[in-house]
Design a protein around this motif. Structure first.
Motif, PDB file in Angstrom:
ATOM      1  N   ASP A  12      -6.258  -0.343  -8.884  1.00  0.00           N
ATOM      2  CA  ASP A  12      -6.357   0.988  -8.303  1.00  0.00           C
ATOM      3  C   ASP A  12      -7.380   0.979  -7.170  1.00  0.00           C
ATOM      4  OD1 ASP A  12      -5.607   3.681  -8.096  1.00  0.00           O
ATOM      5  OD2 ASP A  12      -7.229   4.340  -9.388  1.00  0.00           O
ATOM      6  N   GLN A  13      -7.385   2.069  -6.377  1.00  0.00           N
ATOM      7  CA  GLN A  13      -8.381   2.261  -5.322  1.00  0.00           C
ATOM      8  C   GLN A  13      -9.202   3.511  -5.644  1.00  0.00           C
ATOM      9  OE1 GLN A  13      -4.978   2.341  -4.630  1.00  0.00           O
ATOM     10  NE2 GLN A  13      -4.599   1.458  -2.651  1.00  0.00           N
ATOM     11  N   SER A  14     -10.404   3.550  -5.073  1.00  0.00           N
ATOM     12  CA  SER A  14     -11.250   4.726  -5.205  1.00  0.00           C
ATOM     13  C   SER A  14     -12.182   4.771  -3.997  1.00  0.00           C
ATOM     14  CB  SER A  14     -12.049   4.684  -6.514  1.00  0.00           C
ATOM     15  OG  SER A  14     -12.693   5.918  -6.741  1.00  0.00           O
ATOM     16  N   SER A  15     -13.037   5.772  -3.972  1.00  0.00           N
ATOM     17  CA  SER A  15     -14.036   5.871  -2.908  1.00  0.00           C
ATOM     18  C   SER A  15     -15.252   6.597  -3.466  1.00  0.00           C
ATOM     19  CB  SER A  15     -13.475   6.613  -1.694  1.00  0.00           C
ATOM     20  OG  SER A  15     -13.105   7.924  -2.050  1.00  0.00           O
ATOM     21  N   MET A  16     -16.356   6.439  -2.772  1.00  0.00           N
ATOM     22  CA  MET A  16     -17.587   7.102  -3.185  1.00  0.00           C
ATOM     23  C   MET A  16     -18.397   7.406  -1.947  1.00  0.00           C
ATOM     24  SD  MET A  16     -20.291   5.844  -6.057  1.00  0.00           S
ATOM     25  CE  MET A  16     -21.581   6.934  -6.621  1.00  0.00           C
ATOM     26  N   GLY A  45     -13.607   1.195   9.238  1.00  0.00           N
ATOM     27  CA  GLY A  45     -12.663   1.647  10.248  1.00  0.00           C
ATOM     28  C   GLY A  45     -11.201   1.439   9.873  1.00  0.00           C
ATOM     29  N   ALA A  46     -10.935   0.736   8.781  1.00  0.00           N
ATOM     30  CA  ALA A  46      -9.554   0.493   8.354  1.00  0.00           C
ATOM     31  C   ALA A  46      -9.086   1.616   7.427  1.00  0.00           C
ATOM     32  CB  ALA A  46      -9.459  -0.849   7.638  1.00  0.00           C
ATOM     33  N   THR A  47      -7.808   1.694   7.252  1.00  0.00           N
ATOM     34  CA  THR A  47      -7.239   2.638   6.291  1.00  0.00           C
ATOM     35  C   THR A  47      -6.382   1.849   5.314  1.00  0.00           C
ATOM     36  OG1 THR A  47      -5.337   3.057   7.716  1.00  0.00           O
ATOM     37  CG2 THR A  47      -7.198   4.562   7.921  1.00  0.00           C
ATOM     38  N   TRP A  48      -6.147   2.446   4.154  1.00  0.00           N
ATOM     39  CA  TRP A  48      -5.316   1.777   3.157  1.00  0.00           C
ATOM     40  C   TRP A  48      -3.877   1.779   3.646  1.00  0.00           C
ATOM     41  CZ3 TRP A  48      -7.749  -1.215   0.175  1.00  0.00           C
ATOM     42  CH2 TRP A  48      -8.923  -0.869  -0.478  1.00  0.00           C
ATOM     43  N   THR A  55       1.724  -9.112 -15.654  1.00  0.00           N
ATOM     44  CA  THR A  55       2.237  -7.751 -15.618  1.00  0.00           C
ATOM     45  C   THR A  55       1.161  -6.890 -14.982  1.00  0.00           C
ATOM     46  OG1 THR A  55       3.526  -8.117 -17.618  1.00  0.00           O
ATOM     47  CG2 THR A  55       3.087  -5.831 -17.014  1.00  0.00           C
ATOM     48  N   VAL A  56       1.556  -6.064 -14.024  1.00  0.00           N
ATOM     49  CA  VAL A  56       0.590  -5.272 -13.267  1.00  0.00           C
ATOM     50  C   VAL A  56       0.894  -3.784 -13.424  1.00  0.00           C
ATOM     51  CG1 VAL A  56      -0.395  -4.831 -10.979  1.00  0.00           C
ATOM     52  CG2 VAL A  56       0.325  -7.137 -11.596  1.00  0.00           C
ATOM     53  N   VAL A  57      -0.155  -3.005 -13.649  1.00  0.00           N
ATOM     54  CA  VAL A  57      -0.064  -1.549 -13.672  1.00  0.00           C
ATOM     55  C   VAL A  57      -0.780  -1.046 -12.428  1.00  0.00           C
ATOM     56  CG1 VAL A  57      -0.794   0.570 -14.831  1.00  0.00           C
ATOM     57  CG2 VAL A  57      -0.002  -1.374 -16.191  1.00  0.00           C
ATOM     58  N   LEU A  58      -0.047  -0.343 -11.568  1.00  0.00           N
ATOM     59  CA  LEU A  58      -0.639   0.321 -10.424  1.00  0.00           C
ATOM     60  C   LEU A  58       0.145   1.600 -10.205  1.00  0.00           C
ATOM     61  CD1 LEU A  58       0.573  -1.250  -7.139  1.00  0.00           C
ATOM     62  CD2 LEU A  58       0.896  -2.492  -9.235  1.00  0.00           C
ATOM     63  N   ASP A  59      -0.523   2.596  -9.628  1.00  0.00           N
ATOM     64  CA  ASP A  59       0.130   3.898  -9.507  1.00  0.00           C
ATOM     65  C   ASP A  59       1.201   3.881  -8.421  1.00  0.00           C
ATOM     66  OD1 ASP A  59      -1.186   4.302  -7.036  1.00  0.00           O
ATOM     67  OD2 ASP A  59      -2.886   5.229  -8.033  1.00  0.00           O
ATOM     68  N   GLY A  60       1.826   5.012  -8.226  1.00  0.00           N
ATOM     69  CA  GLY A  60       2.941   5.111  -7.302  1.00  0.00           C
ATOM     70  C   GLY A  60       2.544   5.392  -5.865  1.00  0.00           C
ATOM     71  N   ALA A  61       1.296   5.118  -5.481  1.00  0.00           N
ATOM     72  CA  ALA A  61       0.859   5.357  -4.098  1.00  0.00           C
ATOM     73  C   ALA A  61       1.738   4.569  -3.133  1.00  0.00           C
ATOM     74  CB  ALA A  61      -0.601   4.952  -3.917  1.00  0.00           C
ATOM     75  N   SER A  62       2.087   5.188  -2.019  1.00  0.00           N
ATOM     76  CA  SER A  62       2.991   4.548  -1.063  1.00  0.00           C
ATOM     77  C   SER A  62       2.434   3.232  -0.514  1.00  0.00           C
ATOM     78  CB  SER A  62       3.317   5.501   0.081  1.00  0.00           C
ATOM     79  OG  SER A  62       2.137   5.862   0.765  1.00  0.00           O
ATOM     80  N   VAL A  63       1.107   3.098  -0.436  1.00  0.00           N
ATOM     81  CA  VAL A  63       0.522   1.861   0.089  1.00  0.00           C
ATOM     82  C   VAL A  63       0.762   0.677  -0.841  1.00  0.00           C
ATOM     83  CG1 VAL A  63      -1.244   3.038   1.449  1.00  0.00           C
ATOM     84  CG2 VAL A  63      -1.781   2.280  -0.870  1.00  0.00           C
ATOM     85  N   HIS A  64       1.173   0.935  -2.070  1.00  0.00           N
ATOM     86  CA  HIS A  64       1.417  -0.153  -3.015  1.00  0.00           C
ATOM     87  C   HIS A  64       2.792  -0.785  -2.857  1.00  0.00           C
ATOM     88  CE1 HIS A  64      -1.777   1.647  -5.924  1.00  0.00           C
ATOM     89  NE2 HIS A  64      -2.323   0.943  -4.962  1.00  0.00           N
ATOM     90  N   PRO A 117       4.414   8.757  -9.660  1.00  0.00           N
ATOM     91  CA  PRO A 117       3.449   8.842  -8.562  1.00  0.00           C
ATOM     92  C   PRO A 117       2.106   9.485  -8.911  1.00  0.00           C
ATOM     93  CG  PRO A 117       5.555   9.808  -7.920  1.00  0.00           C
ATOM     94  CD  PRO A 117       5.663   9.408  -9.349  1.00  0.00           C
ATOM     95  N   TYR A 118       2.099  10.533  -9.700  1.00  0.00           N
ATOM     96  CA  TYR A 118       0.848  11.248  -9.961  1.00  0.00           C
ATOM     97  C   TYR A 118       0.532  11.253 -11.447  1.00  0.00           C
ATOM     98  CZ  TYR A 118       1.687  12.711  -5.211  1.00  0.00           C
ATOM     99  OH  TYR A 118       1.933  12.697  -3.872  1.00  0.00           O
ATOM    100  N   SER A 119       0.246  10.088 -11.990  1.00  0.00           N
ATOM    101  CA  SER A 119      -0.079  10.029 -13.417  1.00  0.00           C
ATOM    102  C   SER A 119      -1.229   9.057 -13.660  1.00  0.00           C
ATOM    103  CB  SER A 119       1.154   9.632 -14.231  1.00  0.00           C
ATOM    104  OG  SER A 119       1.753   8.497 -13.669  1.00  0.00           O
TER     105      SER A 119
END
Length: 181
Positions: free
Chosen positions: A9-13, A62-65, A83-92, A111-113
Motif C-alpha cells: 500500500d501507499q500512504s503519506s505524512m 516532485g514525482a506523483t504515483w 500472493t499479493v494484496v493491494l487495493d484497487g487504486a488505478s496506479v496499481h 477499489p475502496y475497501s
C-alpha cells in the motif's frame, strides 16, 4: 493460508499538519492551523504476512504515483509463487499486470475497501512512532519514517495478517461497507 501473502500500500505524512500527523492519546497536535501547501512525504511499503520481510520506499520529490513509478518501487516483488494484496487504486494496474506476468497471484480487491489490507493498520503504528519523535520538516520526516519502520517488529504485524479471515467475513457481512477493522 495467509502466511505466504505479501501486503502492499501507499500512504503519506505531513510534517506539521494536525490532520495528517498522529499524536499520542491525550496530546494536542503541536500546530493548530492547517497549511494546505505543506509538503507531504509520500511512501509505499510491502510486508510479508509473517512481518519478517518488508520494504519501505519513498516517492521521489516532485514525482506523483503513476503505474510506472509504483512498478519501479516494487522491483524484486514481481516473482512466481507469491500472493499479493493491494487495493484497487488505478496506479496499481501496471504492477498487477507485471505480478501476473511473473507468475504471482494478485487477490481481487474492491477499489475502496481498506479493511481488506492490514497494512492500513500498520500505517497507524508507524505514524504513532514517528509522532513520538516530534514535528519534523519533510527532509527529516523521511529519515524518521525509515528509522521507525525498521523498529516495527514482526510480532506487531502478525496479528493484523492473522485477522484476514475475520476481515473477509466482516466485509461480506457488511455487504462491502466499512467494518471495524
Amino acid at each position: 493460508d495467509w502466511t505466504s501473502v505479501v501486503f502492499l500500500d501507499q500512504s503519506s505524512m505531513g510534517a506539521q499538519s494536525p490532520r495528517r500527523a498522529i499524536c499520542p492519546m491525550g496530546v494536542k497536535p503541536p500546530y493548530t492551523h492547517l497549511n494546505k501547501r505543506q509538503p507531504l512525504v509520500h511512501f509505499m511499503a510491502w510486508i510479508s504476512a509473517d512481518g519478517k520481510k518488508s520494504h519501505l520506499r519513498f516517492l521521489p520529490k516532485g514525482a506523483t504515483w503513476t503505474g510506472k513509478v509504483v512498478l519501479k518501487q516494487c522491483r524484486g516483488l514481481c516473482r512466481a509463487g507469491i500472493t499479493v494484496v493491494l487495493d484497487g487504486a488505478s496506479v496499481h494496474g501496471p504492477l498487477k499486470a507485471a505480478l501476473v506476468a511473473a507468475g504471482a497471484h494478485v487477490l481481487p480487491h474492491p477499489p475502496y475497501s481498506p479493511d481488506l489490507n492490514p497494512i492500513e493498520n500498520l500505517w497507524g503504528t508507524l505514524k504513532r512512532k514517528v509522532a513520538l519523535v516530534g514535528p519534523l520538516p519533510p527532509d527529516k520526516l523521511a529519515k524518521a519514517l525509515q528509522a521507525c519502520w525498521k523498529e516495527i517488529k514482526p510480532a506487531e504485524f502478525k496479528p493484523y495478517a492473522a485477522s484476514m479471515r475475520g476481515r473477509l467475513q466482516a466485509v461480506i457481512d457488511s455487504g462491502g461497507e466499512h467494518t471495524t477493522y
